[in-house]
Design a protein around this motif. Structure first.
Motif, PDB file in Angstrom:
ATOM      1  N   GLY A   1       1.024  -1.214   0.337  1.00 30.58           N
ATOM      2  CA  GLY A   1       0.031   0.126  -0.372  1.00 30.58           C
ATOM      3  C   GLY A   1       0.626   0.866   0.225  1.00 30.58           C
TER       4      GLY A   1
ATOM      5  N   ASP B   1       0.417  -1.649  -4.801  1.00 29.82           N
ATOM      6  CA  ASP B   1      -0.342  -0.550  -3.960  1.00 29.82           C
ATOM      7  C   ASP B   1      -1.912  -1.679  -5.130  1.00 29.82           C
ATOM      8  OD1 ASP B   1      -0.632   1.714  -2.555  1.00 29.82           O
ATOM      9  OD2 ASP B   1      -2.437   1.378  -4.289  1.00 29.82           O
TER      10      ASP B   1
ATOM     11  N   ASP C   1      -4.468   0.681  -6.011  1.00 32.08           N
ATOM     12  CA  ASP C   1      -4.360   2.158  -7.020  1.00 32.08           C
ATOM     13  C   ASP C   1      -3.392   2.007  -8.028  1.00 32.08           C
ATOM     14  OD1 ASP C   1      -5.217   4.636  -8.030  1.00 32.08           O
ATOM     15  OD2 ASP C   1      -5.184   5.003  -5.776  1.00 32.08           O
TER      16      ASP C   1
ATOM     17  N   ASP D   1      -2.394  -6.188  -6.200  1.00 31.64           N
ATOM     18  CA  ASP D   1      -3.757  -6.303  -3.832  1.00 31.64           C
ATOM     19  C   ASP D   1      -3.250  -7.282  -3.695  1.00 31.64           C
ATOM     20  OD1 ASP D   1      -5.737  -6.584  -2.370  1.00 31.64           O
ATOM     21  OD2 ASP D   1      -7.478  -6.822  -4.071  1.00 31.64           O
TER      22      ASP D   1
ATOM     23  N   ILE E   1      -2.390   0.538   5.782  1.00 27.68           N
ATOM     24  CA  ILE E   1      -3.475   0.342   5.245  1.00 27.68           C
ATOM     25  C   ILE E   1      -3.882   0.819   5.995  1.00 27.68           C
ATOM     26  CG2 ILE E   1      -2.648  -1.345   2.297  1.00 27.68           C
ATOM     27  CD1 ILE E   1      -2.168  -4.007   4.097  1.00 27.68           C
TER      28      ILE E   1
ATOM     29  N   ALA F   1      -7.075  -4.532   6.134  1.00 24.54           N
ATOM     30  CA  ALA F   1      -6.417  -4.958   5.320  1.00 24.54           C
ATOM     31  C   ALA F   1      -4.962  -5.785   5.447  1.00 24.54           C
ATOM     32  CB  ALA F   1      -6.188  -3.588   4.394  1.00 24.54           C
TER      33      ALA F   1
END
Ligand SMILES: C[S@@+](CC[C@H](N)C(=O)[O-])C[C@H]1O[C@@H](n2cnc3c(N)ncnc32)[C@H](O)[C@@H]1O
Length: 200
Positions: free
Chosen positions: A84, A106, A108, A132, A148, A152
């Motif tokens: 993350g 990450d 994203d 992920d 995170i 998570a």
């Protein structure tokens, strides 16, 4: 376009709005580390981590980021997995402190891009991957950093293959439990917490 939203109104956007957020990105000092934006100058005695977060999380000023950096400062250099990575602030700081190799992941895509850009800006080697951490296999490392969120963090339980792990992203009232690890140290700031755990 407005015709598709009956009742919607428009208003003027203040000139300079896109620069005003800069007022919130102020440099922070954590021991030898200085974390700040590209438009500020780092003091000469600091280990500078220059971060432009773009759309990703992580200017260095959030308590959880600061707490992770405090705990990172106590660790021997070795391989690092940043779970993350957001802006890449922790990964870049780790690389600046001599940790290698550093892998940042990450979920994203904009965070992965920001991490790559910030590693280049700081002249350090960080590999950034879209990933992920709840489902993908977690690469082995000496140290993991996981700022995170509580659920998570706990999703990493039983899946980590690291000697030590720094976790954060939750309140001081929360205590994550990681199978196969024991808590070593906790730092708290402004109601947030970060924990250092060691493999049993
Ligand atoms: C609170 S930010 C932390 C950013 C930076 N590491 C810091 O300490 O300032 C959390 C980051 O974790 C990422 N994240 C959340 N869940 C994730 C998951 N399951 N796998 C990988 N990344 C995740 C988010 O996209 C976000 O960029």
């Amino acid at each position: 376009m407005l015709a598709e939203f009956p009742g919607a109104r428009t208003s003027e956007v203040d000139l300079g709005w896109e620069h005003r957020w800069r007022a919130f990105h102020q440099p922070v000092r954590i021991g030898p580390l200085w974390v700040g934006p590209p438009w500020e100058e780092a003091p000469g005695d600091a280990v500078a981590v220059v971060v432009d977060p773009g759309r990703a999380f992580g200017t260095g000023a959030h308590p959880t980021t600061r707490l992770c950096l405090e705990l990172l400062l106590g660790e021997e250099p070795g391989s690092v997995l940043d779970v993350g990575s957001g802006s890449g602030v922790l990964a870049v700081a780790a690389a600046k402190l001599g940790h290698a190799p550093v892998l940042a992941v990450d979920v994203d895509g904009s965070a992965v891009a920001a991490t790559q850009a910030n590693a280049e800006r700081n002249g350090v080697a960080v590999e950034a991957r879209l990933f992920d951490a709840r489902t993908a296999a977690l690469p082995r490392a000496q140290l993991a950093l996981a700022n995170i969120a509580l659920d998570a963090v706990e999703a990493l339980s039983g899946r980590l293959d690291v000697a030590r792990v720094v976790t954060s992203g939750y309140l001081a009232t929360d205590v994550p439990v990681l199978d196969g690890y024991r808590p070593l140290r906790r730092h708290e700031l402004d109601g947030w917490a970060a924990d250092l755990h060691a493999r049993l």
